[in-house]
Design a protein around this motif. Structure first.
Motif, PDB file in Angstrom:
ATOM      1  N   TYR A  19       0.756  -1.191   0.036  1.00  0.00           N
ATOM      2  CA  TYR A  19       0.086   0.011  -0.019  1.00  0.00           C
ATOM      3  C   TYR A  19       0.928   1.484   0.040  1.00  0.00           C
ATOM      4  O   TYR A  19       0.324   2.384  -0.144  1.00  0.00           O
ATOM      5  CB  TYR A  19      -0.859   0.042   1.102  1.00  0.00           C
ATOM      6  N   ALA A  20       2.147   1.400   0.490  1.00  0.00           N
ATOM      7  CA  ALA A  20       2.924   2.520   0.405  1.00  0.00           C
ATOM      8  C   ALA A  20       3.151   3.294  -0.811  1.00  0.00           C
ATOM      9  O   ALA A  20       2.774   4.497  -0.782  1.00  0.00           O
ATOM     10  CB  ALA A  20       4.363   2.096   0.797  1.00  0.00           C
ATOM     11  N   VAL A  25       0.844   8.626  -3.444  1.00  0.00           N
ATOM     12  CA  VAL A  25       0.595   9.547  -4.502  1.00  0.00           C
ATOM     13  C   VAL A  25      -1.133   9.706  -4.284  1.00  0.00           C
ATOM     14  O   VAL A  25      -1.642  10.513  -4.802  1.00  0.00           O
ATOM     15  CB  VAL A  25       0.748   8.940  -5.812  1.00  0.00           C
ATOM     16  N   ALA A  26      -1.697   9.403  -3.040  1.00  0.00           N
ATOM     17  CA  ALA A  26      -3.148   9.440  -2.872  1.00  0.00           C
ATOM     18  C   ALA A  26      -3.191  10.649  -2.108  1.00  0.00           C
ATOM     19  O   ALA A  26      -2.268  11.529  -1.440  1.00  0.00           O
ATOM     20  CB  ALA A  26      -3.809   8.478  -1.842  1.00  0.00           C
ATOM     21  N   THR A  27      -4.403  11.452  -2.415  1.00  0.00           N
ATOM     22  CA  THR A  27      -4.884  12.796  -1.939  1.00  0.00           C
ATOM     23  C   THR A  27      -5.336  12.701  -0.351  1.00  0.00           C
ATOM     24  O   THR A  27      -5.530  11.341   0.004  1.00  0.00           O
ATOM     25  CB  THR A  27      -5.890  13.319  -2.731  1.00  0.00           C
ATOM     26  N   ALA A  28      -5.480  13.545   0.215  1.00  0.00           N
ATOM     27  CA  ALA A  28      -5.924  13.354   1.732  1.00  0.00           C
ATOM     28  C   ALA A  28      -7.519  13.103   1.664  1.00  0.00           C
ATOM     29  O   ALA A  28      -7.614  11.940   2.768  1.00  0.00           O
ATOM     30  CB  ALA A  28      -5.983  14.752   2.452  1.00  0.00           C
ATOM     31  N   GLY A  29      -8.254  13.205   0.891  1.00  0.00           N
ATOM     32  CA  GLY A  29      -9.530  12.676   0.831  1.00  0.00           C
ATOM     33  C   GLY A  29      -9.296  11.109   0.309  1.00  0.00           C
ATOM     34  O   GLY A  29     -10.058  10.305   1.186  1.00  0.00           O
ATOM     35  N   PHE A  32      -8.581   9.339   3.648  1.00  0.00           N
ATOM     36  CA  PHE A  32      -9.434   9.291   4.364  1.00  0.00           C
ATOM     37  C   PHE A  32     -10.165   8.047   3.879  1.00  0.00           C
ATOM     38  O   PHE A  32     -10.696   7.211   5.024  1.00  0.00           O
ATOM     39  CB  PHE A  32     -10.173  10.616   4.463  1.00  0.00           C
ATOM     40  N   VAL A  33     -10.761   8.009   2.846  1.00  0.00           N
ATOM     41  CA  VAL A  33     -11.692   6.795   2.354  1.00  0.00           C
ATOM     42  C   VAL A  33     -11.011   5.551   2.458  1.00  0.00           C
ATOM     43  O   VAL A  33     -11.513   4.610   3.151  1.00  0.00           O
ATOM     44  CB  VAL A  33     -12.024   7.124   0.848  1.00  0.00           C
ATOM     45  N   TYR A  34      -9.437   5.245   2.188  1.00  0.00           N
ATOM     46  CA  TYR A  34      -8.852   4.135   2.311  1.00  0.00           C
ATOM     47  C   TYR A  34      -8.693   3.649   3.971  1.00  0.00           C
ATOM     48  O   TYR A  34      -9.108   2.431   4.042  1.00  0.00           O
ATOM     49  CB  TYR A  34      -7.346   4.126   1.945  1.00  0.00           C
ATOM     50  N   THR A  35      -8.633   4.631   4.811  1.00  0.00           N
ATOM     51  CA  THR A  35      -8.577   4.370   6.261  1.00  0.00           C
ATOM     52  C   THR A  35      -9.962   4.048   6.732  1.00  0.00           C
ATOM     53  O   THR A  35     -10.099   2.947   7.484  1.00  0.00           O
ATOM     54  CB  THR A  35      -8.141   5.345   7.223  1.00  0.00           C
ATOM     55  N   ALA A  36     -11.191   4.689   6.174  1.00  0.00           N
ATOM     56  CA  ALA A  36     -12.385   4.267   6.667  1.00  0.00           C
ATOM     57  C   ALA A  36     -12.735   2.929   6.259  1.00  0.00           C
ATOM     58  O   ALA A  36     -13.217   2.308   7.097  1.00  0.00           O
ATOM     59  CB  ALA A  36     -13.302   5.328   6.332  1.00  0.00           C
TER      60      ALA A  36
END
Length: 85
Positions: A19-20, A25-29, A32-36
Motif C-alpha cells: 500500500y505504500a 500518491v493519494a490525496t488526503a481525501g 481518508f476513504v482508504y482508512t475508513a
C-alpha cells in the motif's frame, strides 16, 4: 474486541509494502476513504467473529471440530492461492 482489533491491525502491517506506493500518491481525501474502509472492514470481521464465537451451536461445533477444520481450511486457501492463479 479491542484486543482482536489490535491484533488484526498489527497483522495487516505486512501490507505496508503493497500500500505504500498507493498511499504515496493519494490525496488526503483518498487516504481518508482508504482508512475508513479498512476500519469498517476490521469492525465487520470483529463483529462476525464475536457472533460466531458466541452463537451456541457454532461455538459448540468449533470447540469440537475447530482444531481440525482450521488447518484444513488454511491449507485449502493456500493451495487455492498457489494453484488458482
Amino acid at each position: 474486541m479491542w484486543r482482536v482489533a489490535g491484533v488484526t491491525f498489527a497483522n495487516g502491517s505486512d501490507n505496508i509494502g503493497v500500500y505504500a506506493p498507493l498511499l504515496a500518491v493519494a490525496t488526503a481525501g483518498a487516504m481518508f476513504v482508504y482508512t475508513a474502509v479498512f476500519l469498517v472492514g476490521v469492525a465487520v470481521w470483529c463483529a462476525a467473529g464475536k457472533y460466531f464465537a458466541s452463537h451456541r451451536l457454532i461455538a459448540k461445533a468449533l470447540a469440537r471440530w475447530g482444531h481440525i477444520v482450521l488447518p484444513v481450511a488454511l491449507i485449502a486457501i493456500g493451495l487455492a492461492i498457489l494453484f488458482g492463479g
